[in-house]
Design a protein around this motif. Structure first.
Motif, short mmCIF file in Angstrom:
data_model
loop_
_atom_site.label_atom_id
_atom_site.label_comp_id
_atom_site.label_asym_id
_atom_site.label_seq_id
_atom_site.Cartn_x
_atom_site.Cartn_y
_atom_site.Cartn_z
N PRO A 13 0.90 -1.29 0.15
CA PRO A 13 0.02 0.02 0.11
C PRO A 13 0.71 1.29 0.15
CG PRO A 13 -0.90 -1.56 1.50
CD PRO A 13 0.49 -2.20 0.88
N GLU A 14 0.54 2.28 -0.87
CA GLU A 14 1.03 3.63 -0.89
C GLU A 14 2.63 3.55 -1.66
OE1 GLU A 14 1.00 5.87 2.57
OE2 GLU A 14 -0.91 5.17 3.13
N GLU A 15 2.77 2.25 -2.19
CA GLU A 15 3.98 2.12 -2.75
C GLU A 15 4.00 1.96 -4.35
OE1 GLU A 15 8.15 -0.75 -2.18
OE2 GLU A 15 5.85 -1.69 -2.13
N VAL A 16 5.04 2.65 -5.02
CA VAL A 16 5.00 2.55 -6.41
C VAL A 16 6.22 1.90 -6.88
CG1 VAL A 16 5.29 3.97 -8.59
CG2 VAL A 16 3.79 4.99 -6.72
N LEU A 17 6.10 0.75 -7.75
CA LEU A 17 7.08 0.12 -8.16
C LEU A 17 7.14 0.33 -9.62
CD1 LEU A 17 6.93 -3.38 -6.28
CD2 LEU A 17 8.18 -1.33 -5.83
N THR A 18 8.39 0.32 -10.13
CA THR A 18 8.77 0.52 -11.66
C THR A 18 9.58 -0.59 -12.24
OG1 THR A 18 10.36 2.04 -11.43
CG2 THR A 18 8.04 2.98 -11.39
N ALA A 19 9.39 -0.73 -13.43
CA ALA A 19 10.43 -1.53 -14.14
C ALA A 19 10.62 -1.10 -15.58
CB ALA A 19 9.81 -3.06 -14.40
N GLU A 20 11.85 -0.78 -16.12
CA GLU A 20 11.91 -0.52 -17.59
C GLU A 20 11.80 -1.70 -18.65
OE1 GLU A 20 15.66 1.55 -17.74
OE2 GLU A 20 14.72 3.63 -16.99
N LEU A 21 10.81 -1.81 -19.41
CA LEU A 21 10.43 -2.81 -20.01
C LEU A 21 11.40 -2.82 -21.62
CD1 LEU A 21 6.73 -3.24 -19.41
CD2 LEU A 21 8.66 -4.22 -18.18
#
Length: 107
Positions: A13-21
């Motif tokens: 909750p309240e977390e943003v995860l990212t990945a460069e695809l």
């Protein structure tokens, strides 16, 4: 081998995860996973067009002064220089990709 580049992201909750695809000379595609109540702060790309593809859940997309919940599957176009962001107002994880063209900083 698989051609699928989408990574599995499981934010809290309240977390943003990212990945460069995809990263190339002319395009950037990133995945964003928003936990419940998470927000990608509004920002702009002066030299790139940005397209969101909502893949899972519902993303509240911010564009300028407008906010609209976009359920999967959904596509939102952001012109160059338009302030945009995203928020997850639900209790489930929401996932979208952002495709930028041309690659930021390449022009």
């Amino acid at each position: 081998m698989t051609l699928d580049r989408l990574e599995s992201l499981d934010p809290d909750p309240e977390e943003v995860l990212t990945a460069e695809l995809v990263v190339s000379d002319d395009v950037l595609v990133k995945a964003f996973a928003l936990g419940p109540d998470a927000e990608l702060d509004p920002h702009e790309h002066g030299d790139s067009t940005n397209v969101f593809h909502v893949l899972r859940g519902t993303v509240t997309v911010i564009q300028g002064e407008t906010e609209e919940p976009i359920p999967a599957p959904g596509v939102v176009h952001h012109d160059r220089g338009v302030v945009h962001g995203a928020r997850n107002d639900t209790g489930e994880v929401a996932v979208f990709t952002a495709s930028l063209c041309p690659m930021p900083g390449s022009g």
